[in-house]
Design an enzyme around this catalytic site. Structure first.
Site, PDB file in Angstrom:
ATOM      1  N   ASP A 144       1.182  -5.609  -2.571  1.00  0.00           N
ATOM      2  CA  ASP A 144       1.028  -6.192  -1.241  1.00  0.00           C
ATOM      3  C   ASP A 144      -0.437  -6.497  -0.958  1.00  0.00           C
ATOM      4  O   ASP A 144      -1.211  -5.604  -0.594  1.00  0.00           O
ATOM      5  CB  ASP A 144       1.586  -5.239  -0.177  1.00  0.00           C
ATOM      6  CG  ASP A 144       1.447  -5.809   1.230  1.00  0.00           C
ATOM      7  OD1 ASP A 144       1.285  -7.036   1.348  1.00  0.00           O
ATOM      8  OD2 ASP A 144       1.518  -5.019   2.192  1.00  0.00           O
TER       9      ASP A 144
ATOM     10  N   GLU B  74       5.255  -7.891   5.994  1.00  0.00           N
ATOM     11  CA  GLU B  74       6.225  -8.558   5.117  1.00  0.00           C
ATOM     12  C   GLU B  74       7.411  -7.680   4.749  1.00  0.00           C
ATOM     13  O   GLU B  74       8.487  -8.189   4.416  1.00  0.00           O
ATOM     14  CB  GLU B  74       5.536  -9.040   3.837  1.00  0.00           C
ATOM     15  CG  GLU B  74       5.387  -8.018   2.724  1.00  0.00           C
ATOM     16  CD  GLU B  74       4.570  -6.781   3.101  1.00  0.00           C
ATOM     17  OE1 GLU B  74       4.868  -5.690   2.589  1.00  0.00           O
ATOM     18  OE2 GLU B  74       3.625  -6.900   3.907  1.00  0.00           O
TER      19      GLU B  74
ATOM     20  N   ARG C  35       9.399  -5.821   6.498  1.00  0.00           N
ATOM     21  CA  ARG C  35      10.555  -6.031   7.375  1.00  0.00           C
ATOM     22  C   ARG C  35      11.222  -7.384   7.117  1.00  0.00           C
ATOM     23  O   ARG C  35      12.408  -7.558   7.381  1.00  0.00           O
ATOM     24  CB  ARG C  35      10.118  -5.899   8.840  1.00  0.00           C
ATOM     25  CG  ARG C  35       9.136  -6.932   9.315  1.00  0.00           C
ATOM     26  CD  ARG C  35       8.350  -6.501  10.538  1.00  0.00           C
ATOM     27  NE  ARG C  35       7.339  -5.499  10.200  1.00  0.00           N
ATOM     28  CZ  ARG C  35       6.527  -4.932  11.076  1.00  0.00           C
ATOM     29  NH1 ARG C  35       6.598  -5.262  12.355  1.00  0.00           N
ATOM     30  NH2 ARG C  35       5.643  -4.029  10.691  1.00  0.00           N
TER      31      ARG C  35
ATOM     32  N   LYS D 171      12.570  -0.919   0.162  1.00  0.00           N
ATOM     33  CA  LYS D 171      11.526  -1.952   0.166  1.00  0.00           C
ATOM     34  C   LYS D 171      10.817  -1.931  -1.178  1.00  0.00           C
ATOM     35  O   LYS D 171      10.242  -0.905  -1.577  1.00  0.00           O
ATOM     36  CB  LYS D 171      10.530  -1.688   1.293  1.00  0.00           C
ATOM     37  CG  LYS D 171       9.320  -2.620   1.285  1.00  0.00           C
ATOM     38  CD  LYS D 171       8.283  -2.194   2.324  1.00  0.00           C
ATOM     39  CE  LYS D 171       6.990  -2.986   2.187  1.00  0.00           C
ATOM     40  NZ  LYS D 171       5.935  -2.520   3.124  1.00  0.00           N
TER      41      LYS D 171
ATOM     42  N   ASP E 298       3.487   0.063  -2.599  1.00  0.00           N
ATOM     43  CA  ASP E 298       4.292  -0.490  -1.516  1.00  0.00           C
ATOM     44  C   ASP E 298       5.751  -0.680  -1.928  1.00  0.00           C
ATOM     45  O   ASP E 298       6.556  -1.156  -1.131  1.00  0.00           O
ATOM     46  CB  ASP E 298       3.697  -1.822  -1.042  1.00  0.00           C
ATOM     47  CG  ASP E 298       3.986  -2.099   0.416  1.00  0.00           C
ATOM     48  OD1 ASP E 298       4.258  -1.142   1.162  1.00  0.00           O
ATOM     49  OD2 ASP E 298       3.938  -3.267   0.831  1.00  0.00           O
TER      50      ASP E 298
ATOM     51  N   LYS F  46      -5.430  -8.177   3.269  1.00  0.00           N
ATOM     52  CA  LYS F  46      -5.921  -6.843   3.569  1.00  0.00           C
ATOM     53  C   LYS F  46      -7.397  -6.705   3.197  1.00  0.00           C
ATOM     54  O   LYS F  46      -7.897  -7.460   2.357  1.00  0.00           O
ATOM     55  CB  LYS F  46      -5.118  -5.796   2.770  1.00  0.00           C
ATOM     56  CG  LYS F  46      -3.669  -5.651   3.159  1.00  0.00           C
ATOM     57  CD  LYS F  46      -2.972  -4.642   2.254  1.00  0.00           C
ATOM     58  CE  LYS F  46      -1.510  -4.484   2.630  1.00  0.00           C
ATOM     59  NZ  LYS F  46      -1.337  -3.773   3.910  1.00  0.00           N
TER      60      LYS F  46
END
Length: 498
Positions: A275, A354, A356, A270, A293, A282
């Site tokens: 993010d 996001e 996944r 990933k 991330d 967030k």
């Protein structure tokens, strides 16, 4: 760092610093007693003054004593004499040793570990852990500071292990593997620590092309842009990247070190380089840490660096799903429905889930390699941090043999994972009234349902998922990327290559 193995008596080796254990209640092992004889009894006399208690984490540096040739002697606490240390106490001891050594002006160090015994472990494992901690303890990230920290001390670059001749072949191989693993870990840490305005998807693509130059005969790099991903039907991936002006990239690194026709082991990382959460934004506090991330992607880069260094006779494909998750007029909205490369449709209930969404298309892309195994690595869920904290990464798998192989590599590398459930009973939490599935499964078992989501895209091969949200970086005054789970991945691939 260079590692050497020598069959030399501790008292006779010429080195800037000799490191030996001392035990509680002012006890010395046979090695320590021989050193004390060479020091004319000065060693035990100093120990009995009480400046070192012999507990794990204790260290004491002494100047040259008697006829001992070393310029300095470092004593480190090793618990009770003739009692085996726990693994954690060994880590505590070695961490203190290498932290202290890094503060001294040294060029070379020798360490005697013959008297260190760890419950359930071979002596060779003790050397392996010492080598890896020695190398990683010298890591610094200061390349973005305008003024570099000033120091008059040089960190040593040569570490000699004193060991019997009979162990030299095994230890030489282990320390060679450790040296390559250290480089991989530090590559991953560098990438993880870079800010999002530098480490973009395009930057990661550039790093992949740079990596290919290390071994152009064995490593092939392909970078798919958004147009190419659109042609492949990667609507799930593109639903994340479209919210940012930084275009997404699917970075594919194919290493062919094994036999032609051997099925490759695939690592999928990933690579969300920042993010924000997207429209489901967030909280502001701690959001700077969302540059981490992409640590799953960083671990893929690190592992590939290590296997190239080791010239492993194995075929490995690294796939990095690189994108930014940002809020904008183009960003996905909660309630949007997208179609993944597999043809399955997804209702996006939360744009902050996001990872996944990019991984599922990357996992479908992996099918074309007819892989021997696929392992994805992702800072996927805060729920995994709640479940396991910062000590272990969560592991999910659709194949027991693969899970056991990863568990074995985890045990050997001491890069710990914990096998989590992947039961069908959890799948119903992903039900959607409007699409084949939702991208979140509600407040319960968040790490499990995230893995269940990915499992829907991995039915054609043996697959494992590592949720490293709790282990990929440290917080507080030690904030920074850890490089995990590079050590685990490298050990897994070493084992598979044999």
């Amino acid at each position: 760092m260079e590692f050497l193995i020598k069959n030399t008596q501790p008292a006779t080796i010429s080195t800037d610093c000799l490191v030996i254990p001392v035990f509680e209640n002012s006890k010395l092992s046979d090695t320590g007693k021989a050193l004390d004889d060479a020091a004319k009894g000065q060693l035990i006399s100093i120990i009995k003054q009480g400046d070192i208690a012999g507990k794990p984490g204790d260290t004491l540096v002494l100047s040259q004593l008697g006829e001992i040739k070393a310029k300095r002697i470092m004593l480190f606490g090793a618990g009770e004499l003739n009692k085996k240390l726990s693994e954690d106490d060994l880590i505590k001891s070695f961490s203190a040793v290498f932290s202290t050594l890094n503060k001294l002006n040294l060029k070379q160090v020798a360490i005697a570990l013959a008297d260190i015994h760890v419950a359930g472990r071979e002596k060779t494992w003790v050397v392996r852990i010492a080598a890896q901690l020695a190398g990683t303890s010298q890591y610094e990230f200061n390349q973005l500071k305008s003024t570099k920290p000033k120091t008059t001390k040089s960190k040593y670059k040569k570490l000699t292990f004193l060991a019997p001749e009979s162990t030299h072949k095994t230890l030489s191989q282990l320390t060679q593997e450790a040296a390559a693993t250290i480089k991989g870990i530090n590559v991953a840490r560098d990438l993880g620590n870079l800010p999002g305005n530098i480490c973009t998807p395009s930057y990661l693509a550039k790093q992949a092309r740079q990596l290919a130059k290390k071994d152009e005969a064995k490593l092939k790099v392909t970078v798919l842009d958004e147009k190419e991903m659109e042609e492949l039907g990667m609507g799930s991936f593109l639903s994340v990247s479209k919210g940012s002006k930084e275009t997404g990239k699917l970075i594919v690194m194919e290493y062919y070190g094994g036999k032609k026709g051997d099925k490759p082991h695939v690592l999928v990382g990933k690579g969300i380089t920042f993010d924000s959460g997207g429209i489901s934004i967030k909280p502001g506090q701690g959001m700077d840490e969302m540059k981490f991330d992409m640590c799953g992607a960083a671990s893929v880069f690190g592992a590939l660096n290590s296997i190239i260094e080791l010239k492993l006779p194995i075929n490995v494909v690294g796939i990095v799903a690189a994108a930014e998750n940002m809020p904008s007029g183009n960003a996905s909205k909660p309630g949007d429905i997208v179609t993944s490369m597999s043809g399955q449709t997804i209702e996006i209930l939360n744009t902050d889930a996001e990872g996944r969404l990019v991984l599922c298309d990357a996992l479908t892309y992996a099918e074309r390699y007819e892989p021997e195994s696929v392992v994805d690595i992702a800072t996927l869920t805060g729920a995994c941090v709640v479940a396991l904290g910062s000590h272990a990464s969560g592991m999910y798998s659709n194949n027991d043999k693969l899970a056991k192989a990863l568990q074995k590599a985890s045990d050997e590398s001491y890069d710990r994972i914990w096998h989590m459930p992947l039961w069908d009973a959890y799948q119903k939490q992903l039900d959607s009234n409007f699409a084949d599935m939702a991208n979140i499964g509600g407040p319960e078992a968040g790490s499990v349902t995230a893995a269940c989501f990915l499992a829907r895209y991995t039915k054609k091969y043996h697959w494992a998922h590592l949720d490293i949200a709790g282990t990929a970086w440290l917080k507080g005054d030690k904030k920074g990327a850890t490089g995990r789970p590079v050590s685990l991945l490298v050990q897994y691939l070493i084992n598979q290559s044999k």
